[in-house]
Design a protein around this motif. Structure first.
Motif, short mmCIF file in Angstrom:
data_model
loop_
_atom_site.label_atom_id
_atom_site.label_comp_id
_atom_site.label_asym_id
_atom_site.label_seq_id
_atom_site.Cartn_x
_atom_site.Cartn_y
_atom_site.Cartn_z
N ARG A 172 -28.66 -22.41 -47.27
CA ARG A 172 -29.52 -22.55 -46.70
C ARG A 172 -28.98 -21.39 -45.15
NH1 ARG A 172 -31.44 -27.06 -43.14
NH2 ARG A 172 -32.77 -25.72 -42.87
N ALA A 173 -27.71 -21.11 -45.78
CA ALA A 173 -27.22 -20.74 -44.76
C ALA A 173 -27.63 -19.08 -44.50
CB ALA A 173 -25.60 -20.66 -45.23
N LEU A 174 -28.05 -18.14 -45.14
CA LEU A 174 -28.37 -16.79 -45.49
C LEU A 174 -30.20 -17.16 -44.81
CD1 LEU A 174 -28.88 -15.11 -49.45
CD2 LEU A 174 -28.12 -14.80 -46.72
N GLU A 175 -30.66 -17.97 -45.30
CA GLU A 175 -32.30 -18.63 -44.14
C GLU A 175 -31.74 -18.35 -42.64
OE1 GLU A 175 -34.00 -21.33 -45.76
OE2 GLU A 175 -33.30 -20.76 -47.83
N LEU A 176 -30.59 -19.06 -42.73
CA LEU A 176 -31.07 -19.79 -41.05
C LEU A 176 -29.22 -18.51 -40.23
CD1 LEU A 176 -29.74 -23.62 -42.19
CD2 LEU A 176 -31.30 -22.85 -41.00
N GLU A 177 -29.49 -17.18 -41.26
CA GLU A 177 -28.44 -15.93 -40.23
C GLU A 177 -27.26 -16.72 -40.10
OE1 GLU A 177 -31.23 -13.48 -38.39
OE2 GLU A 177 -32.89 -13.63 -39.01
N ALA A 202 -16.30 -4.07 -45.34
CA ALA A 202 -16.92 -5.98 -45.21
C ALA A 202 -16.64 -6.91 -45.91
CB ALA A 202 -17.95 -5.03 -45.68
N LEU A 203 -16.17 -8.15 -45.23
CA LEU A 203 -15.87 -8.43 -45.31
C LEU A 203 -17.03 -10.30 -44.63
CD1 LEU A 203 -12.13 -7.88 -44.77
CD2 LEU A 203 -12.53 -8.85 -46.54
N ILE A 204 -17.29 -10.99 -45.76
CA ILE A 204 -18.35 -12.06 -45.08
C ILE A 204 -17.44 -13.36 -44.65
CG2 ILE A 204 -18.09 -13.35 -47.64
CD1 ILE A 204 -21.20 -13.30 -47.17
N ARG A 205 -18.34 -13.51 -43.76
CA ARG A 205 -18.04 -14.97 -42.97
C ARG A 205 -19.40 -15.90 -42.65
NH1 ARG A 205 -14.00 -12.78 -43.41
NH2 ARG A 205 -12.21 -12.02 -42.42
N TRP A 206 -18.57 -17.21 -43.19
CA TRP A 206 -19.94 -18.86 -43.14
C TRP A 206 -19.93 -18.75 -41.75
CZ3 TRP A 206 -20.28 -22.88 -46.97
CH2 TRP A 206 -21.11 -23.45 -46.41
N ASN A 207 -20.56 -18.91 -40.31
CA ASN A 207 -20.75 -19.32 -39.50
C ASN A 207 -21.24 -20.53 -39.65
OD1 ASN A 207 -20.11 -20.16 -37.00
ND2 ASN A 207 -19.77 -17.89 -35.99
N ASN A 208 -20.82 -22.34 -39.52
CA ASN A 208 -22.27 -23.29 -39.74
C ASN A 208 -21.37 -23.84 -38.58
OD1 ASN A 208 -21.87 -26.44 -39.88
ND2 ASN A 208 -23.13 -24.65 -41.73
N PRO A 209 -22.63 -23.89 -37.97
CA PRO A 209 -22.31 -25.07 -36.90
C PRO A 209 -21.52 -26.64 -36.42
CG PRO A 209 -24.50 -24.85 -36.87
CD PRO A 209 -23.83 -23.97 -38.18
N LEU A 221 -25.26 -17.80 -55.95
CA LEU A 221 -25.44 -17.87 -54.81
C LEU A 221 -25.06 -16.54 -54.26
CD1 LEU A 221 -25.64 -20.73 -53.16
CD2 LEU A 221 -27.65 -19.37 -53.16
N ILE A 222 -23.55 -16.02 -54.93
CA ILE A 222 -23.40 -14.72 -55.05
C ILE A 222 -24.60 -13.73 -55.00
CG2 ILE A 222 -22.38 -14.35 -57.34
CD1 ILE A 222 -20.74 -13.88 -53.88
N VAL A 223 -25.27 -14.00 -55.67
CA VAL A 223 -26.09 -13.00 -55.80
C VAL A 223 -27.14 -12.26 -55.02
CG1 VAL A 223 -28.42 -11.93 -57.20
CG2 VAL A 223 -26.59 -12.78 -58.42
N PRO A 224 -28.44 -13.50 -54.42
CA PRO A 224 -28.67 -13.16 -53.19
C PRO A 224 -27.68 -12.48 -52.29
CG PRO A 224 -28.84 -15.60 -54.29
CD PRO A 224 -28.45 -14.66 -54.88
#
Ligand code: C2E
Ligand code: CA
Ligand code: CA
Ligand code: CA
Length: 278
Positions: A32-37, A59-66, A85-88
């Motif tokens: 859901r992280a993708l859809e929830l930006e 570019a280095l990815i981060r996941w910012n979850n509430p 999920l790495i593909v999308p």
């Protein structure tokens, strides 16, 4: 937990249940992280070693979850790879990174390069070339300013037909970079048969280059070898001035690390850029 991959059915054990429950929860959240930006790209400058002049960024990815906070890629990229999920996610990274760098090229007038990490799985599932083509045409980024970072793991994975893909990307003018060089594998033969442009010396070698004569010897040898093969060299994990001094003394082309800047959100990178404009 052994022998997990055989089927999705597992005999119940409290420990296993806890494990897979937690994994499933993270997987659901990641999905859901993708859809929830909740995903965000941080950028870390890459500079010319001799002058400190910026040439681009990784570019280095981060996941910012509430609820979970900021989660580092080491924690969720492996799971994203396992689940596909790495593909999308990878598509999103490529698109966002190219869009951002194109924007910064326009605002600064500089020929900035963007380095993007690519997982083996993105190659395996097909469609990667189409994604790259689509992103380049949508963002109007000149392919020579896109550098794809690939690990040795991918090249040595014989189940993936990489050489055709590499050839295609190379012919398109995209740069290919070999990441984490020197970690885990000793095979060198691939260096001559693949169209790599850049070699990134892993930070584990750079970290102790002043204290350890072994690491110093390895770094020196890697730079010499890379240059003989016509590759540019980026040293990652440069944290202190003496390390940069050593790298310069040995003609390392580019450097990246906390000494210059940590990876920062796009907005901070933008500010950093305007301050460091040449
Ligand atoms: P990497 O590609 O080797 O990225 C370099 C890592 O070193 C980054 O960790 C960066 O924050 C860290 N680093 C940079 N300068 C220094 C320094 O001076 N000292 C130290 N100690 N560390 C430094 P990060 O951002 O946590 O990323 C970890 C790994 O996750 C990356 O390693 C890469 O393999 C993977 N990753 C990150 N973003 C993506 C992505 O968008 N796609 C894929 N497939 N993998 C990614
Ligand atoms: Ca990398
Ligand atoms: Ca090339
Ligand atoms: Ca690396």
């Amino acid at each position: 937990a052994k022998d997990k991959g055989k089927s999705s059915f597992q005999r119940f054990s409290p420990e296993m249940n806890q494990d897979s429950h937690e994994r499933l929860q993270i997987e659901t959240r990641l999905r859901r992280a993708l859809e929830l930006e909740e995903l965000e790209l941080y950028y870390q400058p890459i500079v010319q070693a001799s002058t400190g002049k910026i040439i681009g960024a990784e570019a280095l990815i981060r996941w910012n979850n509430p609820t979970l906070g900021i989660i580092s890629p080491d924690k969720f990229i492996p799971l994203a790879e396992e689940t596909g999920l790495i593909v999308p996610i990878g598509d999103w990274v490529l698109n966002t990174a190219c869009k951002d760098i194109k924007h910064w090229q326009q605002t600064t007038g500089m020929n900035l390069t963007i380095a993007v990490n690519v997982s083996p799985r993105q190659f395996r599932d097909g469609g990667f070339i189409e994604t790259v083509n689509q992103v380049l045409s949508e963002t109007q980024l000149d392919p020579q300013f896109l550098e794809l970072e690939i690990t040795e793991r991918l090249i040595l994975d014989k189940s993936i037909e990489t050489s055709g893909i590499f050839k295609h990307l190379d012919e398109k003018g995209i740069k290919l970079s070999i990441d984490d060089f020197g970690t885990g594998y000793s095979a060198l033969g691939y260096l001559k048969s693949y169209p790599f442009d850049t070699l990134k010396i892993d930070k584990s070698f750079v970290q102790d280059v002043i204290e350890s004569s072994e690491d110093a010897a390895l770094v020196t040898a890697i730079i010499t070898m890379a240059h003989s093969l016509g590759l540019k060299v980026i040293a990652e994990g440069v944290e202190e001035a003496p390390q940069l001094g050593f790298l310069n003394q040995h003609n390392c082309d580019y450097a990246q690390g906390y000494f210059f800047s940590r990876p920062v959100p796009a907005e901070d990178f933008n500010n950093w850029l305007t301050k460091n404009i040449q």
